[in-house]
Write a protein that holds these residues in place. Structure first.
Motif, mmCIF file in Angstrom:
data_model
loop_
_atom_site.group_PDB
_atom_site.id
_atom_site.type_symbol
_atom_site.label_atom_id
_atom_site.label_comp_id
_atom_site.label_asym_id
_atom_site.label_seq_id
_atom_site.Cartn_x
_atom_site.Cartn_y
_atom_site.Cartn_z
ATOM 1 N N HIS A 1 0.834 -1.196 0.000
ATOM 2 C CA HIS A 1 0.000 0.000 0.000
ATOM 3 C C HIS A 1 0.876 1.256 0.000
ATOM 4 O O HIS A 1 2.086 1.165 0.129
ATOM 5 C CB HIS A 1 -0.907 -0.011 1.228
ATOM 6 C CG HIS A 1 -2.111 -0.877 1.043
ATOM 7 N ND1 HIS A 1 -3.388 -0.389 1.055
ATOM 8 C CD2 HIS A 1 -2.224 -2.207 0.827
ATOM 9 C CE1 HIS A 1 -4.236 -1.377 0.860
ATOM 10 N NE2 HIS A 1 -3.549 -2.501 0.727
ATOM 11 N N TYR A 2 0.208 2.403 -0.130
ATOM 12 C CA TYR A 2 0.933 3.671 -0.158
ATOM 13 C C TYR A 2 0.376 4.637 0.870
ATOM 14 O O TYR A 2 -0.746 4.493 1.356
ATOM 15 C CB TYR A 2 0.793 4.345 -1.521
ATOM 16 C CG TYR A 2 1.502 3.657 -2.646
ATOM 17 C CD1 TYR A 2 2.844 3.902 -2.900
ATOM 18 C CD2 TYR A 2 0.820 2.761 -3.475
ATOM 19 C CE1 TYR A 2 3.498 3.276 -3.950
ATOM 20 C CE2 TYR A 2 1.466 2.138 -4.528
ATOM 21 C CZ TYR A 2 2.796 2.395 -4.755
ATOM 22 O OH TYR A 2 3.434 1.784 -5.795
ATOM 23 N N LEU A 3 1.182 5.667 1.133
ATOM 24 C CA LEU A 3 0.657 6.878 1.756
ATOM 25 C C LEU A 3 1.259 8.054 1.002
ATOM 26 O O LEU A 3 2.484 8.189 0.933
ATOM 27 C CB LEU A 3 1.033 6.963 3.241
ATOM 28 C CG LEU A 3 0.532 8.242 3.934
ATOM 29 C CD1 LEU A 3 -0.963 8.178 4.200
ATOM 30 C CD2 LEU A 3 1.287 8.502 5.237
ATOM 31 N N VAL A 4 0.384 8.877 0.404
ATOM 32 C CA VAL A 4 0.865 10.095 -0.273
ATOM 33 C C VAL A 4 0.875 11.212 0.763
ATOM 34 O O VAL A 4 -0.175 11.643 1.235
ATOM 35 C CB VAL A 4 -0.044 10.479 -1.461
ATOM 36 C CG1 VAL A 4 0.496 11.724 -2.165
ATOM 37 C CG2 VAL A 4 -0.159 9.327 -2.447
ATOM 38 N N LEU A 5 2.080 11.673 1.102
ATOM 39 C CA LEU A 5 2.202 12.582 2.240
ATOM 40 C C LEU A 5 2.121 14.051 1.823
ATOM 41 O O LEU A 5 1.783 14.912 2.638
ATOM 42 C CB LEU A 5 3.541 12.303 2.940
ATOM 43 C CG LEU A 5 3.691 12.742 4.378
ATOM 44 C CD1 LEU A 5 2.539 12.259 5.228
ATOM 45 C CD2 LEU A 5 5.009 12.242 4.943
ATOM 46 N N GLY A 6 2.397 14.326 0.559
ATOM 47 C CA GLY A 6 2.488 15.734 0.128
ATOM 48 C C GLY A 6 3.928 16.193 0.233
ATOM 49 O O GLY A 6 4.712 15.625 0.996
ATOM 50 N N ASP A 7 4.237 17.235 -0.529
ATOM 51 C CA ASP A 7 5.610 17.741 -0.610
ATOM 52 C C ASP A 7 6.135 18.153 0.766
ATOM 53 O O ASP A 7 5.536 18.982 1.432
ATOM 54 C CB ASP A 7 5.626 18.956 -1.552
ATOM 55 C CG ASP A 7 6.922 19.031 -2.313
ATOM 56 O OD1 ASP A 7 7.969 18.730 -1.704
ATOM 57 O OD2 ASP A 7 6.893 19.366 -3.500
ATOM 58 N N LEU A 8 7.256 17.562 1.177
ATOM 59 C CA LEU A 8 7.757 17.837 2.518
ATOM 60 C C LEU A 8 8.592 19.106 2.612
ATOM 61 O O LEU A 8 8.884 19.591 3.704
ATOM 62 C CB LEU A 8 8.575 16.646 3.032
ATOM 63 C CG LEU A 8 7.735 15.430 3.452
ATOM 64 C CD1 LEU A 8 8.602 14.200 3.588
ATOM 65 C CD2 LEU A 8 7.015 15.706 4.768
ATOM 66 N N GLY A 9 8.976 19.640 1.461
ATOM 67 C CA GLY A 9 9.700 20.908 1.463
ATOM 68 C C GLY A 9 11.082 20.790 2.076
ATOM 69 O O GLY A 9 11.662 19.707 2.158
ATOM 70 N N LYS A 10 11.585 21.924 2.530
ATOM 71 C CA LYS A 10 12.981 21.971 2.960
ATOM 72 C C LYS A 10 13.133 22.300 4.438
ATOM 73 O O LYS A 10 14.231 22.506 4.934
ATOM 74 C CB LYS A 10 13.721 23.006 2.118
ATOM 75 C CG LYS A 10 13.698 22.653 0.640
ATOM 76 C CD LYS A 10 14.445 23.665 -0.203
ATOM 77 C CE LYS A 10 14.547 23.144 -1.635
ATOM 78 N NZ LYS A 10 15.196 24.102 -2.532
ATOM 79 N N SER A 11 12.014 22.385 5.152
ATOM 80 C CA SER A 11 12.114 22.846 6.531
ATOM 81 C C SER A 11 12.345 21.709 7.508
ATOM 82 O O SER A 11 12.760 21.933 8.639
ATOM 83 C CB SER A 11 10.830 23.587 6.911
ATOM 84 O OG SER A 11 9.749 22.673 6.887
ATOM 85 N N GLY A 12 12.103 20.478 7.080
ATOM 86 C CA GLY A 12 12.243 19.358 8.004
ATOM 87 C C GLY A 12 11.098 19.252 9.003
ATOM 88 O O GLY A 12 11.165 18.487 9.958
ATOM 89 N N VAL A 13 10.045 20.061 8.790
ATOM 90 C CA VAL A 13 8.854 19.974 9.641
ATOM 91 C C VAL A 13 7.637 19.699 8.757
ATOM 92 O O VAL A 13 7.560 20.186 7.641
ATOM 93 C CB VAL A 13 8.564 21.275 10.435
ATOM 94 C CG1 VAL A 13 8.543 21.017 11.921
ATOM 95 C CG2 VAL A 13 9.540 22.378 10.080
ATOM 96 N N MET A 14 6.687 18.953 9.305
ATOM 97 C CA MET A 14 5.492 18.649 8.532
ATOM 98 C C MET A 14 4.426 19.722 8.715
ATOM 99 O O MET A 14 4.325 20.322 9.789
ATOM 100 C CB MET A 14 4.931 17.306 8.971
ATOM 101 C CG MET A 14 5.725 16.119 8.448
ATOM 102 S SD MET A 14 4.906 14.573 8.825
ATOM 103 C CE MET A 14 5.215 14.488 10.586
ATOM 104 N N GLU A 15 3.635 19.931 7.658
ATOM 105 C CA GLU A 15 2.487 20.823 7.783
ATOM 106 C C GLU A 15 1.341 20.066 8.458
ATOM 107 O O GLU A 15 1.380 18.847 8.576
ATOM 108 C CB GLU A 15 2.044 21.294 6.400
ATOM 109 C CG GLU A 15 3.042 22.243 5.758
ATOM 110 C CD GLU A 15 2.820 22.397 4.269
ATOM 111 O OE1 GLU A 15 1.702 22.099 3.801
ATOM 112 O OE2 GLU A 15 3.773 22.801 3.576
ATOM 113 N N THR A 16 0.313 20.819 8.852
ATOM 114 C CA THR A 16 -0.822 20.230 9.559
ATOM 115 C C THR A 16 -1.431 19.077 8.771
ATOM 116 O O THR A 16 -1.684 17.994 9.320
ATOM 117 C CB THR A 16 -1.912 21.296 9.800
ATOM 118 O OG1 THR A 16 -1.270 22.506 10.177
ATOM 119 C CG2 THR A 16 -2.875 20.861 10.876
#
Lengths: 199, 199
Positions: free
Chosen positions: B103-118
């Motif tokens: 299976h998968y989980l599409v997390l969304g673009d994680l960017g460059k901050s090393g922190v996840m969005e809400t």
């Protein structure tokens, strides 16, 4: 694996100039999962584009109730000086200078072949008809506001031949060092033009 | 000077990733004057995007009548191996290999901050809940299918901490010389990885 509306959206968008199939697909996914509100805005903006008409004289897009755009309708503009531009954005740039009081003809992108497409020939005919009916056969001046590039020069000389019988004067935009530019970095052609066209 | 629908269209389109205000304006003019048929297609494609839903388990877009996408619904897929990807296009690329049966989980673009969005935290919680309810507390393997870049490594180590208690095995995609690539042009890091991970 690829949902149908996303595939369709990507296919259509990749037909747009400057948008490749990969970017189109990324956009489709972006809109479908992360930006539903933006999706609505696009839908709305796209639908309202159907209100845009093309001026039957200069071919600039407008939303007047009339067939003509604001410039072509304006009694304040000089009827016998016409600037020919390739793109609507070029017209906008010239308008921003507030230094041109004549009319326009938006010809469409002339490309690199030195030949006009059917639509462009039609637009040029519209201008010639206008000159013969409204300006008594000759315009005072036609400005070929075409980019000063190698292809632009080629296209301009093609237009020169077409239009010479229909105007007293045929000009192009002045060439020289752009404001803010430095002599040191100007290429030879530009500098030659600047010497010849000194002010 | 700028017709309202064209301005609106350009404004909305310049909000899209990778499209600047100039390109957006060029597109709007292009569509309004030269490509009315394409305009209709865009309008249609955009409207049908509203049919796209997001899978409530893996967050991949789909058009099923059900809440789940085809992969999440499929009884043929291994439930206890989950690949975490940033983008839906990454999922597509992995599916094309036909080598992954989980299976998968599409997390969304994680960017460059090393922190996840809400939204990303929410998606990770969905996975953790799924693991605790459906997999008895631990997945067999979670593959962090994140790009092997500096930022990707940073994000992967952040995810490692989050997920370590919820899985028996945590892996990332193999590294080495891409098929068709040449040893001569491989950078040191890639070559090191290829030596360590030799097959």
């Amino acid at each position: 694996m690829l949902p149908d509306p996303i595939k369709k959206f990507a296919d259509v968008f990749s037909k747009l100039p400057g948008i490749g199939p990969r970017q189109a697909l990324r956009l489709a996914f972006y809109l479908s999962s992360e930006e539903r509100a933006l999706m609505q805005e696009i839908s709305f903006a796209t639908d309202s584009m159907s209100r845009v008409k093309i001026c039957s004289l200069c071919f600039y897009p407008h939303t007047n109730t009339d067939k003509l755009c604001a410039i072509c309708e304006s009694p304040a503009r000089l009827k016998n000086i016409i600037a020919i531009v390739e793109k609507a954005t070029d017209l906008m740039s010239l308008e921003k200078t507030k230094r041109f009081k004549g009319h326009y003809l938006v010809l469409g992108d002339l490309g690199k072949s030195g030949v006009m497409e059917t639509e462009q020939k039609l637009r040029l005919e519209t201008l010639k008809n206008y000159i013969s009916k409204e300006l008594g056969g000759k315009a005072e001046e036609i400005i070929l506001a075409i980019n000063p590039t190698a292809y632009g020069d080629l296209n301009a000389s093609m237009l020169q031949k077409e239009l010479a019988p229909h105007t007293n004067k045929l000009t192009r935009l002045g060439r020289g060092i752009p404001t803010g530019g430095e002599i040191e970095f100007a290429d030879e052609e530009t500098l030659s033009a600047a010497i010849l066209g000194r002010i």
